[in-house]
Design a protein around this motif. Sequence first.
Motif, PDB file in Angstrom:
ATOM      1  N   ILE A  70       0.845  -1.187   0.000  1.00 55.38           N
ATOM      2  CA  ILE A  70       0.000   0.000   0.000  1.00 55.38           C
ATOM      3  C   ILE A  70       0.886   1.244   0.000  1.00 55.38           C
ATOM      4  O   ILE A  70       1.934   1.272   0.667  1.00 55.38           O
ATOM      5  N   SER A  71       0.480   2.252  -0.754  1.00 57.11           N
ATOM      6  CA  SER A  71       1.230   3.497  -0.813  1.00 57.11           C
ATOM      7  C   SER A  71       0.255   4.628  -1.099  1.00 57.11           C
ATOM      8  O   SER A  71      -0.906   4.391  -1.417  1.00 57.11           O
ATOM      9  N   ARG A  72       0.743   5.846  -0.978  1.00 56.14           N
ATOM     10  CA  ARG A  72      -0.138   6.979  -1.248  1.00 56.14           C
ATOM     11  C   ARG A  72       0.631   8.127  -1.863  1.00 56.14           C
ATOM     12  O   ARG A  72       1.840   8.276  -1.643  1.00 56.14           O
ATOM     13  N   LYS A  76      -1.869  13.896  -5.103  1.00 56.73           N
ATOM     14  CA  LYS A  76      -2.912  13.457  -6.046  1.00 56.73           C
ATOM     15  C   LYS A  76      -4.147  12.929  -5.322  1.00 56.73           C
ATOM     16  O   LYS A  76      -5.072  12.436  -5.971  1.00 56.73           O
ATOM     17  N   ASN A  77      -4.152  13.002  -3.982  1.00 52.52           N
ATOM     18  CA  ASN A  77      -5.283  12.467  -3.194  1.00 52.52           C
ATOM     19  C   ASN A  77      -5.585  11.025  -3.589  1.00 52.52           C
ATOM     20  O   ASN A  77      -6.747  10.643  -3.771  1.00 52.52           O
ATOM     21  N   THR A  78      -4.547  10.228  -3.728  1.00 49.37           N
ATOM     22  CA  THR A  78      -4.697   8.873  -4.231  1.00 49.37           C
ATOM     23  C   THR A  78      -3.912   7.898  -3.369  1.00 49.37           C
ATOM     24  O   THR A  78      -2.799   8.200  -2.922  1.00 49.37           O
ATOM     25  N   VAL A  79      -4.526   6.738  -3.154  1.00 49.69           N
ATOM     26  CA  VAL A  79      -3.883   5.630  -2.450  1.00 49.69           C
ATOM     27  C   VAL A  79      -3.873   4.438  -3.390  1.00 49.69           C
ATOM     28  O   VAL A  79      -4.843   4.207  -4.124  1.00 49.69           O
ATOM     29  N   TYR A  80      -2.782   3.691  -3.360  1.00 47.84           N
ATOM     30  CA  TYR A  80      -2.617   2.551  -4.252  1.00 47.84           C
ATOM     31  C   TYR A  80      -2.499   1.258  -3.456  1.00 47.84           C
ATOM     32  O   TYR A  80      -2.033   1.250  -2.318  1.00 47.84           O
ATOM     33  N   LEU A  81      -2.883   0.176  -4.103  1.00 48.15           N
ATOM     34  CA  LEU A  81      -2.621  -1.158  -3.561  1.00 48.15           C
ATOM     35  C   LEU A  81      -2.031  -1.984  -4.694  1.00 48.15           C
ATOM     36  O   LEU A  81      -2.730  -2.372  -5.627  1.00 48.15           O
ATOM     37  N   GLN A  82      -0.726  -2.195  -4.618  1.00 51.00           N
ATOM     38  CA  GLN A  82      -0.034  -3.034  -5.591  1.00 51.00           C
ATOM     39  C   GLN A  82      -0.166  -4.470  -5.141  1.00 51.00           C
ATOM     40  O   GLN A  82       0.244  -4.815  -4.025  1.00 51.00           O
ATOM     41  N   MET A  83      -0.716  -5.307  -5.990  1.00 50.62           N
ATOM     42  CA  MET A  83      -0.963  -6.706  -5.646  1.00 50.62           C
ATOM     43  C   MET A  83      -0.164  -7.594  -6.591  1.00 50.62           C
ATOM     44  O   MET A  83      -0.389  -7.573  -7.802  1.00 50.62           O
ATOM     45  N   ASN A  84       0.765  -8.327  -6.030  1.00 49.66           N
ATOM     46  CA  ASN A  84       1.608  -9.233  -6.806  1.00 49.66           C
ATOM     47  C   ASN A  84       1.332 -10.679  -6.406  1.00 49.66           C
ATOM     48  O   ASN A  84       0.760 -10.944  -5.345  1.00 49.66           O
ATOM     49  N   SER A  85       1.741 -11.592  -7.264  1.00 48.88           N
ATOM     50  CA  SER A  85       1.592 -13.024  -6.984  1.00 48.88           C
ATOM     51  C   SER A  85       0.169 -13.347  -6.545  1.00 48.88           C
ATOM     52  O   SER A  85      -0.045 -14.035  -5.536  1.00 48.88           O
ATOM     53  N   LEU A  86      -0.785 -12.877  -7.316  1.00 49.47           N
ATOM     54  CA  LEU A  86      -2.181 -13.071  -6.945  1.00 49.47           C
ATOM     55  C   LEU A  86      -2.557 -14.551  -6.941  1.00 49.47           C
ATOM     56  O   LEU A  86      -2.054 -15.344  -7.755  1.00 49.47           O
ATOM     57  N   LYS A  87      -3.437 -14.886  -6.007  1.00 49.41           N
ATOM     58  CA  LYS A  87      -3.904 -16.255  -5.841  1.00 49.41           C
ATOM     59  C   LYS A  87      -5.416 -16.295  -6.017  1.00 49.41           C
ATOM     60  O   LYS A  87      -6.098 -15.291  -5.803  1.00 49.41           O
TER      61      LYS A  87
END
Length: 127
Positions: A70-72, A76-87
Amino acid sequence: QVQLEESGGGSVQAGASLRLTCAASGRTGSNYRTGWFRQAPGKEREFVAAITASGSLTQYSDSVRGRFAISRDNAKNTVYLQMNSLKPEDTANFYCAAGTRGISYPAARSKESYDYWGQGTQVTVSS
């Protein structure tokens, strides 16, 4: 009032990556801590990740730690969720939430501690 809008969901194969975005509008500012939660059909909404208003502290559920980040970007008033190795078990509707109240670090895992919610974005992971 704060409006939150999630985007970036989709259907992917196991092992793929996605980046979710939570864009805030309305009475925005960098004063809101933000969390990501997810809800699969027939299950309770569960905590995924949280970040403080400044971005200095993050926390994750055991099921995603080491795979999600998670990062922000407060400019830009934006939060991200980078999702890797999805199951396949990551399949769910993902929601972002903003909290205005000062709380303890562990309390950020509780959905009751958040004041504003987005409509969600669907993530489907096939095997």
